[in-house]
Design a protein around this motif. Structure first.
Motif, PDB file in Angstrom:
ATOM      1  N   SER A  19       0.849  -1.188   0.000  1.00 19.89           N
ATOM      2  CA  SER A  19       0.000   0.000   0.000  1.00 19.89           C
ATOM      3  C   SER A  19       0.890   1.245   0.000  1.00 19.89           C
ATOM      4  CB  SER A  19      -0.890   0.007   1.246  1.00 19.89           C
ATOM      5  OG  SER A  19      -1.413   1.299   1.469  1.00 19.89           O
ATOM      6  N   ARG A  20       0.736   2.072  -1.006  1.00 26.01           N
ATOM      7  CA  ARG A  20       1.588   3.260  -1.122  1.00 26.01           C
ATOM      8  C   ARG A  20       1.456   4.173   0.100  1.00 26.01           C
ATOM      9  NH1 ARG A  20       3.594   3.206  -6.343  1.00 26.01           N
ATOM     10  NH2 ARG A  20       2.331   2.017  -7.799  1.00 26.01           N
ATOM     11  N   SER A  21       0.261   4.250   0.660  1.00 25.24           N
ATOM     12  CA  SER A  21       0.093   5.120   1.830  1.00 25.24           C
ATOM     13  C   SER A  21       0.775   4.525   3.062  1.00 25.24           C
ATOM     14  CB  SER A  21      -1.385   5.420   2.096  1.00 25.24           C
ATOM     15  OG  SER A  21      -2.132   4.241   2.227  1.00 25.24           O
ATOM     16  N   VAL A  22       0.766   3.205   3.213  1.00 24.16           N
ATOM     17  CA  VAL A  22       1.480   2.567   4.328  1.00 24.16           C
ATOM     18  C   VAL A  22       2.988   2.735   4.122  1.00 24.16           C
ATOM     19  CG1 VAL A  22       2.000   0.361   5.466  1.00 24.16           C
ATOM     20  CG2 VAL A  22      -0.368   0.958   4.931  1.00 24.16           C
ATOM     21  N   ILE A  23       3.454   2.535   2.891  1.00 21.62           N
ATOM     22  CA  ILE A  23       4.877   2.739   2.600  1.00 21.62           C
ATOM     23  C   ILE A  23       5.289   4.158   2.967  1.00 21.62           C
ATOM     24  CG2 ILE A  23       6.635   2.885   0.771  1.00 21.62           C
ATOM     25  CD1 ILE A  23       4.982   0.669  -0.722  1.00 21.62           C
ATOM     26  N   ASP A  46       0.745  14.661   0.065  1.00 26.68           N
ATOM     27  CA  ASP A  46       0.369  13.966  -1.159  1.00 26.68           C
ATOM     28  C   ASP A  46      -0.700  12.900  -0.921  1.00 26.68           C
ATOM     29  OD1 ASP A  46       2.568  12.805   0.288  1.00 26.68           O
ATOM     30  OD2 ASP A  46       2.774  11.332  -1.322  1.00 26.68           O
ATOM     31  N   LEU A  47      -1.028  12.639   0.348  1.00 27.52           N
ATOM     32  CA  LEU A  47      -2.057  11.652   0.671  1.00 27.52           C
ATOM     33  C   LEU A  47      -3.338  12.357   1.093  1.00 27.52           C
ATOM     34  CD1 LEU A  47       0.054   9.059   2.723  1.00 27.52           C
ATOM     35  CD2 LEU A  47      -0.494   9.026   0.281  1.00 27.52           C
ATOM     36  N   SER A  48      -4.464  11.832   0.645  1.00 28.76           N
ATOM     37  CA  SER A  48      -5.762  12.393   1.031  1.00 28.76           C
ATOM     38  C   SER A  48      -6.044  12.070   2.500  1.00 28.76           C
ATOM     39  CB  SER A  48      -6.871  11.806   0.154  1.00 28.76           C
ATOM     40  OG  SER A  48      -7.064  10.434   0.465  1.00 28.76           O
ATOM     41  N   ALA A  49      -7.039  12.736   3.059  1.00 31.06           N
ATOM     42  CA  ALA A  49      -7.431  12.471   4.450  1.00 31.06           C
ATOM     43  C   ALA A  49      -7.829  11.003   4.615  1.00 31.06           C
ATOM     44  CB  ALA A  49      -8.565  13.398   4.866  1.00 31.06           C
ATOM     45  N   HIS A  50      -8.538  10.474   3.635  1.00 30.80           N
ATOM     46  CA  HIS A  50      -8.945   9.067   3.685  1.00 30.80           C
ATOM     47  C   HIS A  50      -7.724   8.145   3.660  1.00 30.80           C
ATOM     48  CE1 HIS A  50     -11.094   5.341   2.960  1.00 30.80           C
ATOM     49  NE2 HIS A  50     -10.325   5.136   1.902  1.00 30.80           N
ATOM     50  N   GLN A  51      -6.760   8.417   2.781  1.00 27.68           N
ATOM     51  CA  GLN A  51      -5.550   7.594   2.700  1.00 27.68           C
ATOM     52  C   GLN A  51      -4.756   7.651   4.001  1.00 27.68           C
ATOM     53  OE1 GLN A  51      -4.074   9.552  -0.853  1.00 27.68           O
ATOM     54  NE2 GLN A  51      -4.152   7.611  -1.970  1.00 27.68           N
ATOM     55  N   LEU A  52      -4.658   8.835   4.601  1.00 25.54           N
ATOM     56  CA  LEU A  52      -3.938   8.985   5.872  1.00 25.54           C
ATOM     57  C   LEU A  52      -4.605   8.190   6.980  1.00 25.54           C
ATOM     58  CD1 LEU A  52      -3.120  12.789   5.811  1.00 25.54           C
ATOM     59  CD2 LEU A  52      -1.468  10.905   5.730  1.00 25.54           C
ATOM     60  N   ARG A  53      -5.906   8.318   7.072  1.00 28.40           N
ATOM     61  CA  ARG A  53      -6.656   7.604   8.110  1.00 28.40           C
ATOM     62  C   ARG A  53      -6.542   6.092   7.900  1.00 28.40           C
ATOM     63  NH1 ARG A  53     -10.372  10.776   8.133  1.00 28.40           N
ATOM     64  NH2 ARG A  53     -11.583  10.001   6.382  1.00 28.40           N
ATOM     65  N   ALA A  55      -4.175   4.446   6.256  1.00 33.20           N
ATOM     66  CA  ALA A  55      -2.789   4.007   6.488  1.00 33.20           C
ATOM     67  C   ALA A  55      -2.480   3.930   7.973  1.00 33.20           C
ATOM     68  CB  ALA A  55      -1.805   4.941   5.793  1.00 33.20           C
ATOM     69  N   SER A  56      -2.875   4.951   8.728  1.00 27.61           N
ATOM     70  CA  SER A  56      -2.561   4.930  10.162  1.00 27.61           C
ATOM     71  C   SER A  56      -3.382   3.867  10.886  1.00 27.61           C
ATOM     72  CB  SER A  56      -2.720   6.314  10.804  1.00 27.61           C
ATOM     73  OG  SER A  56      -4.054   6.699  10.878  1.00 27.61           O
ATOM     74  N   ASP A  57      -4.640   3.680  10.512  1.00 26.03           N
ATOM     75  CA  ASP A  57      -5.462   2.622  11.120  1.00 26.03           C
ATOM     76  C   ASP A  57      -4.893   1.237  10.799  1.00 26.03           C
ATOM     77  OD1 ASP A  57      -7.167   4.572  12.104  1.00 26.03           O
ATOM     78  OD2 ASP A  57      -8.787   4.165  10.668  1.00 26.03           O
ATOM     79  N   THR A  58      -4.519   1.026   9.550  1.00 33.15           N
ATOM     80  CA  THR A  58      -3.956  -0.258   9.133  1.00 33.15           C
ATOM     81  C   THR A  58      -2.627  -0.516   9.837  1.00 33.15           C
ATOM     82  OG1 THR A  58      -5.031  -0.141   6.978  1.00 33.15           O
ATOM     83  CG2 THR A  58      -3.100  -1.569   7.135  1.00 33.15           C
ATOM     84  N   ALA A  59      -1.770   0.491   9.862  1.00 34.74           N
ATOM     85  CA  ALA A  59      -0.456   0.338  10.494  1.00 34.74           C
ATOM     86  C   ALA A  59      -0.593   0.066  11.994  1.00 34.74           C
ATOM     87  CB  ALA A  59       0.407   1.569  10.236  1.00 34.74           C
ATOM     88  N   ARG A  60      -1.532   0.732  12.648  1.00 33.12           N
ATOM     89  CA  ARG A  60      -1.755   0.474  14.083  1.00 33.12           C
ATOM     90  C   ARG A  60      -2.335  -0.917  14.295  1.00 33.12           C
ATOM     91  NH1 ARG A  60      -3.705   5.971  14.848  1.00 33.12           N
ATOM     92  NH2 ARG A  60      -5.780   5.142  14.662  1.00 33.12           N
ATOM     93  N   ALA A  61      -3.299  -1.304  13.483  1.00 31.65           N
ATOM     94  CA  ALA A  61      -3.948  -2.613  13.628  1.00 31.65           C
ATOM     95  C   ALA A  61      -2.959  -3.767  13.453  1.00 31.65           C
ATOM     96  CB  ALA A  61      -5.093  -2.751  12.621  1.00 31.65           C
TER      97      ALA A  61
END
Length: 171
Positions: A19-23, A46-53, A55-61
């Protein structure tokens, strides 16, 4: 290394890691330290609010980042090890001009993970995806085999990543 995953586990792991946003999130924190929550959008514009949310939710999970009081999002040990894996994949891709001679870090990591994905399943063990513009040669294949070993070791050390959530198994 003989560790292999079901096709669903391999797909899930590569989708998450590529995932580019996780990377972007993992490498930004690795390069520059913790990101205060209110600075996330400014740090990764360069990331939208949705992509940031997402990525951070996925990375935390998946235990890649945590919220440190007073500091913000920081990498866990797993996240730091993933950043090292990303660096190794990007170095391989840059050395072999994959996917092209000039491209960004995220694209290099994303593409390298895509090449390695097929080799994670038993039926394709030790066989990466086709190397279309690289041209197979002993050095390229040996370097990619090393990157595959690093990926498999990281996945074996972090079994929560390839595990397919119950909701996806039913689909």
């Amino acid at each position: 290394m003989s560790t292999s995953f079901t096709p669903a586990e391999a797909r899930h792991a590569v989708d998450l890691l590529a995932s580019r946003s996780v990377i972007r999130l993992v490498t930004e924190i690795d390069d520059n330290g913790a990101i205060p929550p209110r600075r996330l959008a400014a740090t990764l514009p360069d990331l939208s609010a949705h992509q940031l949310r997402s990525a951070s939710d996925t990375a935390r999970a998946h235990g890649l980042v945590r919220v440190a009081p007073g500091a913000g999002l920081e990498l866990t040990e797993s996240g730091t090890e993933l950043a090292d894996l990303y660096d190794a994949l990007a170095r391989w891709a840059r050395r072999h001009s994959v996917p092209s001679a000039v491209c960004d870090f995220s694209s290099r990591v994303h593409h390298a993970l895509g090449l390695l994905a097929p080799s994670l399943t038993p039926e394709n063990a030790d066989r990466p995806g086709p190397l279309p513009d690289v041209g197979p040669n002993a050095e390229t294949e040996a370097d990619l085999a090393s990157a595959r070993t690093l990926l498999i070791q990281w996945l074996a050390d972090h079994p929560q990543v390839p595990r397919v959530p119950e909701s996806e198994r039913a689909a």
